[in-house]
Design an enzyme around this catalytic site. Sequence first.
Site, mmCIF file in Angstrom:
data_model
loop_
_atom_site.group_PDB
_atom_site.id
_atom_site.type_symbol
_atom_site.label_atom_id
_atom_site.label_comp_id
_atom_site.label_asym_id
_atom_site.label_seq_id
_atom_site.Cartn_x
_atom_site.Cartn_y
_atom_site.Cartn_z
ATOM 1 C CB VAL A 1 8.601 24.181 9.819
ATOM 2 C CG1 VAL A 1 7.704 23.627 10.875
ATOM 3 C CG2 VAL A 1 9.992 23.934 9.850
ATOM 4 C CB ALA A 2 4.408 26.875 8.246
ATOM 5 C CG ASP B 1 -18.518 -17.629 -9.132
ATOM 6 O OD1 ASP B 1 -18.682 -17.446 -10.442
ATOM 7 O OD2 ASP B 1 -17.510 -17.951 -8.801
ATOM 8 C CG ASP C 1 -15.091 -21.089 -7.526
ATOM 9 O OD1 ASP C 1 -15.182 -21.171 -8.685
ATOM 10 O OD2 ASP C 1 -15.966 -21.570 -6.737
ATOM 11 C CG ASP D 1 -13.545 -18.959 -12.077
ATOM 12 O OD1 ASP D 1 -14.012 -18.826 -13.478
ATOM 13 O OD2 ASP D 1 -13.851 -19.232 -11.225
ATOM 14 C CG ASP E 1 -1.037 20.149 11.958
ATOM 15 O OD1 ASP E 1 -1.986 20.742 12.562
ATOM 16 O OD2 ASP E 1 -0.490 20.755 11.076
#
Length: 881
Positions: A293-294, A340, A613, A617, A710
């Site tokens: 668990v730790a 551009d 655009d 391209d 935590d």
Amino acid sequence: MKQAYTQPLAELLQQLNTSENGLTRQQAEERLQQYGSNKLRGAPKPTLLQRFVAQLKDPMLLILLAAAVVSGVTNYLAGEDFAEAAIILIVVLLNAVLGVFQESKAEAAIEALQTMTAATCKVLRDGHQTVLHSDELVPGDVVVLEAGDSVPADGRLLESASLKIEEAALTGESVPVTKTMELLGLAPGQGEVPLADRKNMCYLGSTVVYGRGRAVITATGMQTEMGKIAGALAGTEDEQTPLQRRLDELGRTLSKLVLGICVFIFVFDLVAAGAFTLESVLSTFMVAVSLAVAAIPEGLATVVTVVLSIGVTNMSKRKAVIRRLTAVETLGCTQVICTDKTGTLTQNRMTVVEHHGDTRELATAMALCNDAVLNEEGQAEGEPTEAALVNFAVAEGLPKDRLQAEQPRVGEAPFDSGRKMMSTVHKTAQGYIQYTKGAPDVVLQRCTAYLENGTVHPLTEEKRAELLAQNKAMADRALRVLAAAERHWPQKPVFDTPETLEQDLCFVGLTGMIDPVRPEVQDAIAECRKAGIRPVMITGDHKDTAVAIAKQLQIIDDPSQAVTGAELDALSDEELARAVQQYGVYARVQPEHKSRIVSAWRSQGAVTAMSGDGVNDAPSLKKADIGIGMGITGTDVTKNVADMVLADDNFATIVAAVEEGRRIYDNIRKSIQFLLASNMSEVLGVFGATLLGFTLLNPVHLLFINLITDCFPALALGMEPGEPDTMSRPPRRASDGIFAGGLGFDIAYQGVLITAITMTSYIIGHCIEAGALEMPKGVSPDGMTMAFLTMSMCEIFHSFNLRSQRKSVFTLHTHNVVLWGAMLGSLVLTTAVLEIPAIARMFGFTPVTMEEYLIALALALLVIPIVEGIKWIQRRCARRS
């Protein structure tokens, strides 16, 4: 029923109860209710119950469920209540619920981003062209298609002007199909025409690569051809970033390591106990579970996902819409931004401020050789350059709709970035006239005459030089210059290629447009320089125009740092790679040059971002480390391949996205550091205490710490504001791992520090309880209670240390309100567990005195001055080196 491609258009329009002018808004709304949204059905989402069950399948939670069973058996044999088993089960359920909540929140954030980048299309409604979300389309709508558009639904073509559509997604054919409006017939016995041969149809999932057209929608959503195969498309996997994949690998490695340590502790404890009774085996198993668990940071992957999703949502608020999570990490490494000019560095608000030539003939040519249209208010709508030319004609008393009525368009060669021109053919009372507009130097190459005072003259070399000088003078003043030419035809010209049409032209004149620089761009470029990022301007404009604007923006300081596409053609790829760092401006480039520029920078090891655009391209955006599409002027093609889309087409937004990307990555590292240091302290504490012969904390205590102290601070660290030097340091190297920059050392020493403080608190508690200075053995209730309080608050206080890896927390001028809330909430909950008798008994805690409580808190607070001292030493060492 006849197929749409075999029906005459008039019959099809009648069947769909529509016209070539499209539907009315009321008709569209009624049909949307009837047919539903134009969407493909995705993979079914898991229900809340399915998500909850999936959380319970996590190996860590399965170990805890086993621990709950063992704890229940142990308590039963000892004749005790089942409080510990109940707490473990409650924590498992809470952890699963929290996991579902965080997963849902992350998914909602990503879905919101997808909505922001939803596809749009140009539709005729009430006879007027408008832009709508593609999911609003219905059968009977008429859509306008242009190069770069994604076809929004299945349709029959009403108009095709050199229209070419790439249908590889449906047919597998990589070569674009030339579309026509001709009626298709069926051979005897033929049921249907193969999909690839339906030249008069367009289909959802295909892309317009050339020309333009109009189509009436015949099917939407799941009724489309793409909808028929949507089941195969639905099963896509969730994307993971490289960081997430590395964390998954780290989690698996930690799990294996912890399993080995657990087995060792289990055997060690049994041997040390010297008895192999059922009770001793179960007790030893619980110690091993405590260690598991730790050790395993269960929340690590979830916290990173949530921080990423919250981060990209914040980026979208700053007009940078992330389409792929990998871009967030890459943004922090970006070293070169290729951008551009038009619309990104400038405002894309073109206005004609200067012209040369016969004004009325020039305005007519520019308005008709143009795809922009006038709206109901008399203002031009369309691509900004074309709209400026239509507005120029309106100002000269030549509205486009009147010109079109007098000279209707009957043919065209659409604009192509390779030719840098477009041409249209119009019918006149005398015959036919062709108008051509484009880059002045290119248009002049096709001219053999020029128009002056209504008279045509042969174009001599002297006159050609004079016109080029006019062009250069306008370009030197940072004007965008276009030329117009014309040609008269006695009959409608027949042409296979644009080159056949675009020759023996008569030069008409020049227009110069101003496109003001965005006011915020100069500061953004200065910030780029400060952040170690090289801005590079790429444009199709004349070199002189590009140099004038680049010098104004301080991208370059000398014209020798600019190069043209023609000069690039003379360089081999190896020569360009060696010379690429010399150039800050690329003018008169074609799309293939962009790919070469990206490749050259990447060959030098630079992480490169590229904006674009146009339809052509897309290859360069794919090749770049980060492809950036334009949200306003960008085509669907570039948006679809882009990693990030700019909602405002602004260069400053790219820089803001880089800053946000750095902040997100920094915060993820802070969360990772916090979780791993915390878990390391828990592992070392449990392991060390076991070797020394006492029990530091039970599994339920560690579960509480992992869930409360935590998880929430780790999420809070993910919302930390950017540090002041975020854009004052060079880009992070793409090859840097998770633990680069001393993070591994920091995790190690901070984990050891919290362990030492916690064990000190345990020993002090035991000594107070025993009334003597001695090393504890077995279980000390006071020691365990103080150790729990110290470890819980020590981790919370330590989260404040991690607001900056190297800077003192006391010098930060910002505040993390969420982190303060996490601290206060944790303090209240931890105190409640200790002070409320019923809960304290369930956890096995004993009441502590105020003295013990304050000692435990004071010890926890020590983590801040100690880490501050080590940070000071690290800063001194860094300055010396």
